[in-house]
Design a protein around this motif. Sequence first.
Motif, PDB file in Angstrom:
ATOM      1  N   LYS A 116       0.809  -1.220   0.000  1.00 36.31           N
ATOM      2  CA  LYS A 116       0.000   0.000   0.000  1.00 36.31           C
ATOM      3  C   LYS A 116       0.845   1.274   0.000  1.00 36.31           C
ATOM      4  CE  LYS A 116      -0.788   0.452   4.956  1.00 36.31           C
ATOM      5  NZ  LYS A 116      -1.819   0.515   5.973  1.00 36.31           N
ATOM      6  N   TRP A 117       2.129   1.156   0.264  1.00 38.54           N
ATOM      7  CA  TRP A 117       2.996   2.340   0.246  1.00 38.54           C
ATOM      8  C   TRP A 117       3.929   2.285  -0.955  1.00 38.54           C
ATOM      9  CZ3 TRP A 117       1.162   6.034   3.011  1.00 38.54           C
ATOM     10  CH2 TRP A 117       0.443   5.751   4.163  1.00 38.54           C
ATOM     11  N   SER A 118       5.095   1.736  -0.806  1.00 41.19           N
ATOM     12  CA  SER A 118       6.056   1.798  -1.910  1.00 41.19           C
ATOM     13  C   SER A 118       6.584   0.442  -2.333  1.00 41.19           C
ATOM     14  CB  SER A 118       7.247   2.677  -1.503  1.00 41.19           C
ATOM     15  OG  SER A 118       6.830   3.986  -1.256  1.00 41.19           O
ATOM     16  N   GLY A 119       6.061  -0.624  -1.769  1.00 39.70           N
ATOM     17  CA  GLY A 119       6.654  -1.928  -2.029  1.00 39.70           C
ATOM     18  C   GLY A 119       5.684  -2.960  -2.526  1.00 39.70           C
ATOM     19  N   SER A 120       5.876  -4.164  -2.021  1.00 38.49           N
ATOM     20  CA  SER A 120       5.039  -5.302  -2.406  1.00 38.49           C
ATOM     21  C   SER A 120       5.018  -6.276  -1.234  1.00 38.49           C
ATOM     22  CB  SER A 120       5.622  -5.995  -3.637  1.00 38.49           C
ATOM     23  OG  SER A 120       6.876  -6.592  -3.316  1.00 38.49           O
ATOM     24  N   HIS A 121       4.106  -7.213  -1.292  1.00 45.06           N
ATOM     25  CA  HIS A 121       4.084  -8.241  -0.257  1.00 45.06           C
ATOM     26  C   HIS A 121       5.413  -8.992  -0.226  1.00 45.06           C
ATOM     27  CE1 HIS A 121      -0.019  -7.507   0.719  1.00 45.06           C
ATOM     28  NE2 HIS A 121      -0.516  -7.990  -0.413  1.00 45.06           N
ATOM     29  N   GLU A 122       5.961  -9.249  -1.390  1.00 40.26           N
ATOM     30  CA  GLU A 122       7.226  -9.984  -1.469  1.00 40.26           C
ATOM     31  C   GLU A 122       8.354  -9.217  -0.781  1.00 40.26           C
ATOM     32  OE1 GLU A 122       5.220  -9.350  -4.162  1.00 40.26           O
ATOM     33  OE2 GLU A 122       4.396 -11.363  -4.375  1.00 40.26           O
ATOM     34  N   GLN A 123       8.450  -7.913  -1.060  1.00 38.97           N
ATOM     35  CA  GLN A 123       9.493  -7.095  -0.434  1.00 38.97           C
ATOM     36  C   GLN A 123       9.309  -7.036   1.076  1.00 38.97           C
ATOM     37  OE1 GLN A 123       8.715  -3.589  -2.778  1.00 38.97           O
ATOM     38  NE2 GLN A 123      10.749  -3.734  -3.699  1.00 38.97           N
ATOM     39  N   MET A 124       8.067  -6.881   1.497  1.00 46.90           N
ATOM     40  CA  MET A 124       7.763  -6.792   2.919  1.00 46.90           C
ATOM     41  C   MET A 124       8.170  -8.081   3.634  1.00 46.90           C
ATOM     42  SD  MET A 124       4.013  -6.412   4.707  1.00 46.90           S
ATOM     43  CE  MET A 124       3.546  -8.011   4.068  1.00 46.90           C
ATOM     44  N   PHE A 125       7.777  -9.222   3.084  1.00 49.45           N
ATOM     45  CA  PHE A 125       8.102 -10.486   3.729  1.00 49.45           C
ATOM     46  C   PHE A 125       9.593 -10.805   3.660  1.00 49.45           C
ATOM     47  CE2 PHE A 125       3.494 -11.420   3.296  1.00 49.45           C
ATOM     48  CZ  PHE A 125       3.250 -11.647   4.642  1.00 49.45           C
TER      49      PHE A 125
END
Length: 80
Positions: A58-67
């Motif tokens: 929801k900001w600047s990334g992706s689920h993949e980057q977050m995890f």
Amino acid sequence: MPVQREPDDTTARTFLVVSARGREVHPAEARRRFDEVVTRHPGHRLAHEHMLQYLCRKWSGSHEQMFEFAREAFAKAPTR
């Protein structure tokens, strides 16, 4: 700027991580800001929380980057 006056002040540097999300800075700059905090305080919880938020889809990334970030932080965390 506070980080120039006191380069080891992790509080000021953490708020640069916070502002990275609000100002939608480039991911490399957000990561640089985060790295500046954890270089001085590897387990800085607030810096980790805000970098994780920055990396959310929801900001600047992706689920993949977050995890990926969460797994990396977990792997580097000291064991108790």
